[in-house]
Write an enzyme that holds these catalytic residues in place. Sequence first.
Site, PDB file in Angstrom:
ATOM      1  N   CYS A  63      21.140  16.584  49.095  1.00 40.02           N
ATOM      2  CA  CYS A  63      21.441  15.393  48.071  1.00 40.02           C
ATOM      3  C   CYS A  63      23.007  14.876  48.626  1.00 40.02           C
ATOM      4  CB  CYS A  63      21.706  15.777  46.612  1.00 40.02           C
ATOM      5  SG  CYS A  63      20.193  16.381  45.966  1.00 40.02           S
ATOM      6  N   GLY A 106      26.659  20.722  45.103  1.00 44.97           N
ATOM      7  CA  GLY A 106      25.176  21.076  44.850  1.00 44.97           C
ATOM      8  C   GLY A 106      24.136  21.174  45.933  1.00 44.97           C
ATOM      9  N   CYS A 107      23.047  20.772  45.639  1.00 49.78           N
ATOM     10  CA  CYS A 107      22.131  20.811  46.801  1.00 49.78           C
ATOM     11  C   CYS A 107      22.824  20.041  48.053  1.00 49.78           C
ATOM     12  CB  CYS A 107      20.947  20.017  46.201  1.00 49.78           C
ATOM     13  SG  CYS A 107      19.709  19.768  47.716  1.00 49.78           S
ATOM     14  N   PHE A 108      22.661  20.719  49.310  1.00 49.72           N
ATOM     15  CA  PHE A 108      23.271  19.966  50.574  1.00 49.72           C
ATOM     16  C   PHE A 108      22.271  18.787  50.852  1.00 49.72           C
ATOM     17  CE2 PHE A 108      22.153  23.885  52.962  1.00 49.72           C
ATOM     18  CZ  PHE A 108      20.646  23.929  52.824  1.00 49.72           C
TER      19      PHE A 108
END
Length: 179
Positions: A13, A9-11
């Site tokens: 995170c 997902g979001c890098f």
Amino acid sequence: METATFAGGCFWCTEAVFNDVIGVEKVESGYTGGHLADPTYKQVCGGDTGHAEAIRLTYDPGVVSYEDLLEIFFTTHDPTTLNRQGNDVGTQYRSAIFPHDDAQRAAAEAAIARGAGGWPNPIVTTIEPLADWYPAEDYHQEYWGGEGQRNPYCLAVIPPKLQKLRKSFAARSKAATVA
């Protein structure tokens, strides 16, 4: 030192999680798995490059094993949602592992097989060929330690991931061992 590459997902995170793991020496946010050379964040967010937001980490296998990293990866994101993590939707947010060698590929396959029964839905994490790596722009690096502390999205998403890491892997967390 060895290298591992994950997309969860979001890098921002995943970078925040793995920066807190004992034995991980460096985490770099970037793009991989697509067809466009030298993509920008805006291009990757558009969803047409084929790239995933990913992290490439350097770790000491004498301190933390690749298998441990995989377990942390699967525990701190949802590997059952196709091309989505929370509010982030698109192939750029897919759950993927990019093995650096045959041993990592075998470990990734085994981790998926082991975890299959522990989730209410099937694991959709892909194992993809190692592809060209493109570091994200400088302002994305170490994001949680700076700008992320003021970003409402990060404030909503990252602390629960860190809590999960520190609860499930207290002996592996830099913050948990200091507390």
